[in-house]
Design an enzyme around this catalytic site. Structure first.
Site, PDB file in Angstrom:
ATOM      1  N   ASP A  48      -6.028  -0.816  -2.149  1.00  0.00           N
ATOM      2  CA  ASP A  48      -6.595  -1.746  -3.129  1.00  0.00           C
ATOM      3  C   ASP A  48      -7.956  -2.287  -2.736  1.00  0.00           C
ATOM      4  O   ASP A  48      -8.338  -2.277  -1.564  1.00  0.00           O
ATOM      5  CB  ASP A  48      -5.655  -2.935  -3.319  1.00  0.00           C
ATOM      6  CG  ASP A  48      -5.648  -3.859  -2.094  1.00  0.00           C
ATOM      7  OD1 ASP A  48      -5.354  -3.362  -0.992  1.00  0.00           O
ATOM      8  OD2 ASP A  48      -5.973  -5.044  -2.238  1.00  0.00           O
ATOM      9  N   GLY A  56       0.791  -1.222   0.000  1.00  0.00           N
ATOM     10  CA  GLY A  56       0.000   0.000   0.000  1.00  0.00           C
ATOM     11  C   GLY A  56       0.824   1.273   0.000  1.00  0.00           C
ATOM     12  O   GLY A  56       0.406   2.301  -0.528  1.00  0.00           O
ATOM     13  N   ASP A  62      -5.493   2.975   9.682  1.00  0.00           N
ATOM     14  CA  ASP A  62      -6.876   2.550   9.950  1.00  0.00           C
ATOM     15  C   ASP A  62      -6.952   2.230  11.441  1.00  0.00           C
ATOM     16  O   ASP A  62      -6.902   3.144  12.261  1.00  0.00           O
ATOM     17  CB  ASP A  62      -7.227   1.368   9.042  1.00  0.00           C
ATOM     18  CG  ASP A  62      -8.674   0.941   9.171  1.00  0.00           C
ATOM     19  OD1 ASP A  62      -9.466   1.691   9.755  1.00  0.00           O
ATOM     20  OD2 ASP A  62      -9.033  -0.153   8.688  1.00  0.00           O
ATOM     21  N   PHE A  76     -14.692   1.651   3.344  1.00  0.00           N
ATOM     22  CA  PHE A  76     -13.627   1.020   2.578  1.00  0.00           C
ATOM     23  C   PHE A  76     -13.251   1.962   1.436  1.00  0.00           C
ATOM     24  O   PHE A  76     -14.118   2.516   0.769  1.00  0.00           O
ATOM     25  CB  PHE A  76     -14.052  -0.345   2.036  1.00  0.00           C
ATOM     26  CG  PHE A  76     -12.872  -1.095   1.512  1.00  0.00           C
ATOM     27  CD1 PHE A  76     -12.020  -1.756   2.382  1.00  0.00           C
ATOM     28  CD2 PHE A  76     -12.562  -1.076   0.159  1.00  0.00           C
ATOM     29  CE1 PHE A  76     -10.890  -2.409   1.916  1.00  0.00           C
ATOM     30  CE2 PHE A  76     -11.433  -1.720  -0.314  1.00  0.00           C
ATOM     31  CZ  PHE A  76     -10.596  -2.388   0.559  1.00  0.00           C
ATOM     32  N   VAL A  77     -11.951   2.158   1.260  1.00  0.00           N
ATOM     33  CA  VAL A  77     -11.470   3.109   0.250  1.00  0.00           C
ATOM     34  C   VAL A  77     -10.450   2.429  -0.664  1.00  0.00           C
ATOM     35  O   VAL A  77      -9.874   1.404  -0.295  1.00  0.00           O
ATOM     36  CB  VAL A  77     -10.826   4.351   0.916  1.00  0.00           C
ATOM     37  CG1 VAL A  77     -11.840   5.104   1.757  1.00  0.00           C
ATOM     38  CG2 VAL A  77      -9.624   3.965   1.765  1.00  0.00           C
ATOM     39  N   LYS A 137      -8.188   7.130   8.626  1.00  0.00           N
ATOM     40  CA  LYS A 137      -9.645   6.921   8.703  1.00  0.00           C
ATOM     41  C   LYS A 137     -10.163   7.420  10.034  1.00  0.00           C
ATOM     42  O   LYS A 137      -9.565   7.149  11.072  1.00  0.00           O
ATOM     43  CB  LYS A 137      -9.968   5.435   8.597  1.00  0.00           C
ATOM     44  CG  LYS A 137     -10.619   5.051   7.313  1.00  0.00           C
ATOM     45  CD  LYS A 137     -11.083   3.615   7.354  1.00  0.00           C
ATOM     46  CE  LYS A 137     -10.756   2.948   6.050  1.00  0.00           C
ATOM     47  NZ  LYS A 137     -11.161   1.542   6.033  1.00  0.00           N
ATOM     48  N   ASP A 164       0.124   3.843   3.351  1.00  0.00           N
ATOM     49  CA  ASP A 164      -1.017   4.449   2.667  1.00  0.00           C
ATOM     50  C   ASP A 164      -2.064   4.981   3.626  1.00  0.00           C
ATOM     51  O   ASP A 164      -2.608   6.058   3.419  1.00  0.00           O
ATOM     52  CB  ASP A 164      -1.654   3.445   1.688  1.00  0.00           C
ATOM     53  CG  ASP A 164      -1.952   2.080   2.311  1.00  0.00           C
ATOM     54  OD1 ASP A 164      -1.614   1.855   3.500  1.00  0.00           O
ATOM     55  OD2 ASP A 164      -2.526   1.234   1.601  1.00  0.00           O
ATOM     56  N   ARG A 187      -4.686   0.105  -6.941  1.00  0.00           N
ATOM     57  CA  ARG A 187      -3.607   0.824  -6.248  1.00  0.00           C
ATOM     58  C   ARG A 187      -3.075   1.958  -7.117  1.00  0.00           C
ATOM     59  O   ARG A 187      -2.545   2.937  -6.621  1.00  0.00           O
ATOM     60  CB  ARG A 187      -2.457  -0.130  -5.918  1.00  0.00           C
ATOM     61  CG  ARG A 187      -2.823  -1.216  -4.926  1.00  0.00           C
ATOM     62  CD  ARG A 187      -1.565  -1.980  -4.519  1.00  0.00           C
ATOM     63  NE  ARG A 187      -1.858  -3.234  -3.853  1.00  0.00           N
ATOM     64  CZ  ARG A 187      -2.143  -3.367  -2.566  1.00  0.00           C
ATOM     65  NH1 ARG A 187      -2.185  -2.311  -1.790  1.00  0.00           N
ATOM     66  NH2 ARG A 187      -2.392  -4.550  -2.046  1.00  0.00           N
TER      67      ARG A 187
HETATM   68  P1  IMP Z   1      -4.605  -1.278  10.294  1.00  0.00           P
HETATM   69  O1  IMP Z   1      -3.679  -2.272  10.922  1.00  0.00           O
HETATM   70  O2  IMP Z   1      -6.031  -1.490  10.683  1.00  0.00           O
HETATM   71  O3  IMP Z   1      -4.200   0.159  10.535  1.00  0.00           O
HETATM   72  O4  IMP Z   1      -4.585  -1.574   8.741  1.00  0.00           O
HETATM   73  C1  IMP Z   1      -3.749  -0.874   7.934  1.00  0.00           C
HETATM   74  C2  IMP Z   1      -3.600  -1.491   6.570  1.00  0.00           C
HETATM   75  O5  IMP Z   1      -4.822  -2.057   6.114  1.00  0.00           O
HETATM   76  C3  IMP Z   1      -3.226  -0.407   5.601  1.00  0.00           C
HETATM   77  O6  IMP Z   1      -1.838  -0.311   5.477  1.00  0.00           O
HETATM   78  C4  IMP Z   1      -3.922  -0.842   4.333  1.00  0.00           C
HETATM   79  O7  IMP Z   1      -3.039  -1.633   3.584  1.00  0.00           O
HETATM   80  C5  IMP Z   1      -5.084  -1.677   4.790  1.00  0.00           C
HETATM   81  N1  IMP Z   1      -6.362  -0.936   4.766  1.00  0.00           N
HETATM   82  C6  IMP Z   1      -7.023  -0.415   5.822  1.00  0.00           C
HETATM   83  N2  IMP Z   1      -8.160   0.162   5.433  1.00  0.00           N
HETATM   84  C7  IMP Z   1      -8.221   0.024   4.103  1.00  0.00           C
HETATM   85  C8  IMP Z   1      -9.176   0.428   3.114  1.00  0.00           C
HETATM   86  O8  IMP Z   1     -10.221   1.046   3.378  1.00  0.00           O
HETATM   87  N3  IMP Z   1      -8.867   0.105   1.832  1.00  0.00           N
HETATM   88  C9  IMP Z   1      -7.743  -0.568   1.472  1.00  0.00           C
HETATM   89  N4  IMP Z   1      -6.838  -0.976   2.371  1.00  0.00           N
HETATM   90  C10 IMP Z   1      -7.071  -0.681   3.673  1.00  0.00           C
HETATM   91 MG    MG Z   2      -0.865  -1.493   3.923  1.00  0.00          MG
END
Ligand code: IMP
Ligand code: MG
Length: 183
Positions: free
Chosen positions: A166, A51, A109, A159-160, A137, A106, A172
């Protein structure tokens, strides 16, 4: 339905959340702040694959001080849109000990991926570890202790995709950030 057909259906129902011009302006601002903080520190810049690839290319071309760029691969989502444990696929090849490390991803979240990365780099003896994310987010599910120093654009809790993010491995490469209602 094949992944491609499914992805195209999603694409046609998505809305643009941030367009290319807004993203470029945001990248310029982030690059300005990072330049002030990192010039002369000889940082090790780490792209979080996959990402972070788009953000790394777009941001680093705006940074004009010397740096080394490497990558790591840690993922939580795989190719699905539902969260999973953090899986390490590649550690950085570069020596992290004693380096000022800037991690580029990227999206922030829930933050479990960046928290795992931050812990691993600190355990390897980095002089400092900071995160820069193109997007964040907005929700209250953030894991404790994770904090991105440089944050680009805010996103709703949807979801984005696009700009590195992706849907089933697709999109991407898109120059805008798109959001989908409902997932
Ligand atoms: P986290 O551990 O929940 O912060 O997840 C982070 C990773 O999940 C990011 O680096 C993205 O690769 C992926 N991700 C989280 N949300 C999205 C989304 O809405 N679309 C696409 N990938 C996401
Ligand atoms: Mg990622």
């Amino acid at each position: 339905m094949s992944d491609l057909n499914n992805a195209m259906k999603i694409y046609h129902t998505a809305q643009v959340l941030h367009d290319e011009a807004t993203i470029a302006e945001c990248l310029d601002k982030m690059a300005g702040k990072i330049t002030l903080d990192y010039t002369g520190l000889d940082p090790l810049v780490l792209c979080v694959m996959n990402g972070g690839l788009y953000f790394t290319a777009e941001l680093t071309k705006r940074l004009e001080f010397p740096m080394q760029v490497d990558y790591l691969h840690a993922t939580r989502y795989g190719d699905d849109s539902v969260g999973k444990e953090v899986v390490w696929k590649a550690m950085p090849q570069a020596e992290v000990a004693g380096r000022h490390v800037l991690v580029l991803d990227d999206i922030l979240d829930e933050g479990y991926t960046l928290a795992a990365i931050q812990n691993a780099l600190q355990e390897q003896g980095a002089a400092s570890v900071r995160m820069a994310v193109l997007t964040e987010k907005q929700h209250d599910r953030r894991c404790e202790g994770v904090n991105a120093k440089y944050v680009g654009l805010q996103l709703p809790d949807r979801f984005v995709f696009g700009c590195g993010m992706d849907y089933k491995g697709y999109f991407r490469n898109l120059r805008a950030i798109y959001g989908i209602e409902g997932i």
